[in-house]
Design a protein around this motif. Structure first.
Motif: not given
Ligand SMILES: [Zn+2]
Ligand SMILES: [Zn+2]
Length: 360
Positions: A19-22, A40-47, A141-143
């Protein structure tokens, strides 16, 4: 803004995750008529190094989110929120493995440098700090991403919806009351005591051993404040607050006022202090204080500012909460209602604290 988003999407497509968007509440640009839009098209960031990715369960909605939205504070991110609770779902480099799946809190103070001279005194004053939902993406946001040193472990005994408001509202009150520097049995006036911050302040101050004069209006607020442990309640619409505070305090005035309200609350708060008393500024007001340096020195007053509490304050607060001594009044709403909740907050129509459920 679109271009940046599209760039991010391109990056995310290269990510190996399924999953890459949230879903999140997106703010294009702060301003007087700004609104948040659920997307529903916000990118999920990477730590990154020493960072974790958190899947949020809920987020409290704070009055500073409204100030950020309206452009009254320097907001430079598109996703607000700074009272989030969720679980760690991904570790960046260098993170201890046992953090995975831990329930944690995300707060206003996202990072501080811990190296400057200010951090040695109080990290909440760090000039190099970053803030969730102000200059780094927040909890609507979700993440979201958090550095590991900024994480708060949420005790098992606390439900997420109860813990969330403690992370900013509760912590702000714990910090501001601590900074008043009171001794046990001294008098603290809390204007706005029946509100989202105030009702937590009454409980915290009582637990710290201070006598609280709660100032607010209406029978409901009176009952609430007295039930939560205020020594006295004054109705600013029907009582002569200044005279009553003097009466309660042997004619001297209060030892401290923690001012949560607007400009008029500050003006009144200054009149309620005894000589050598302390005014703690918490309410976000941009007008000048109506007091001269002469009066400050003649009355030996102390005026201090307080944003949120320190990590040490949070430890003390969570202990109180686990012991059942401090409990926020919470109204739980769905994430889709966030824009409406922000509007209600702006119009001062919220009692207690609103927490929104993040879609899972
Ligand atoms: Zn806040
Ligand atoms: Zn610093």
């Amino acid at each position: 803004m679109k271009i940046i988003l599209d760039d991010h999407l391109l990056c995310c497509e290269a990510m190996t995750e399924s999953k890459s968007i949230q879903i999140g509440a997106w703010l294009d640009a702060p301003g007087p008529n700004a609104r948040v839009e659920i997307r529903n098209d916000i990118p999920i960031p990477s730590p990154g190094i020493n960072e974790v990715l958190i899947k949020l369960e809920c987020s409290g909605v704070c009055h500073s989110d409204v100030h950020n939205l309206l452009g009254q504070t320097p907001m430079t991110t598109n996703v607000g929120g700074h009272e989030g609770v969720g679980r760690v779902v991904k570790l960046g480099e260098n993170c201890p493995k046992d953090l995975l799946d831990k329930r944690v809190g995300v707060k206003w103070l996202h990072t501080y440098c811990n190296e400057c001279e200010i951090c040695q005194v109080d990290v909440t004053g760090c000039p190099n700090q970053h803030n969730s939902g102000r200059d780094v993406p927040g909890t609507f946001q979700q993440y979201t991403i958090s550095p590991i040193e900024g994480l708060t472990s949420i005790p098992e005994a606390l439900e997420s919806e109860i813990a969330a408001p403690l992370l900013c509202a509760g912590l702000s009150m714990y910090g501001s009351i601590s900074r008043a520097g009171l001794k046990a049995e001294e008098w603290l006036v809390l204007p706005g005591a029946g509100g989202g911050l105030g009702h937590l302040g009454v409980q915290i101050a009582r637990e710290m051993g201070y006598k609280v004069i709660a100032v607010d209006t209406g029978e409901r607020k009176r009952e609430l404040c007295l039930k939560l442990g205020a020594t006295a309640f004054l109705d600013f619409k029907t009582d002569d607050v200044e005279a009553k505070v003097k009466e309660l305090t042997n004619g001297y005035g209060a030892d401290a006022v923690v001012c949560l309200g607007g400009a008029s609350a500050y003006a009144q708060g200054l009149k309620l202090l005894r000589n050598c008393g302390t005014l703690v500024c918490v309410g976000l007001v941009t007008e000048n204080l109506p007091i001269s340096p002469f009066e400050i020195l003649a009355r030996s007053l102390r005026i201090v500012g307080s944003t949120v509490g320190t990590p040490e304050h949070l430890v003390g607060l969570l202990e109180m909460a686990v012991a059942g001594k401090v409990k926020p009044i919470v109204e739980v709403r769905e994430f889709e209602e966030l824009d409406e909740v922000l509007g209600r907050l702006q119009r001062y129509e919220v009692e207690g604290r609103v927490v929104v459920r993040i879609p899972q």
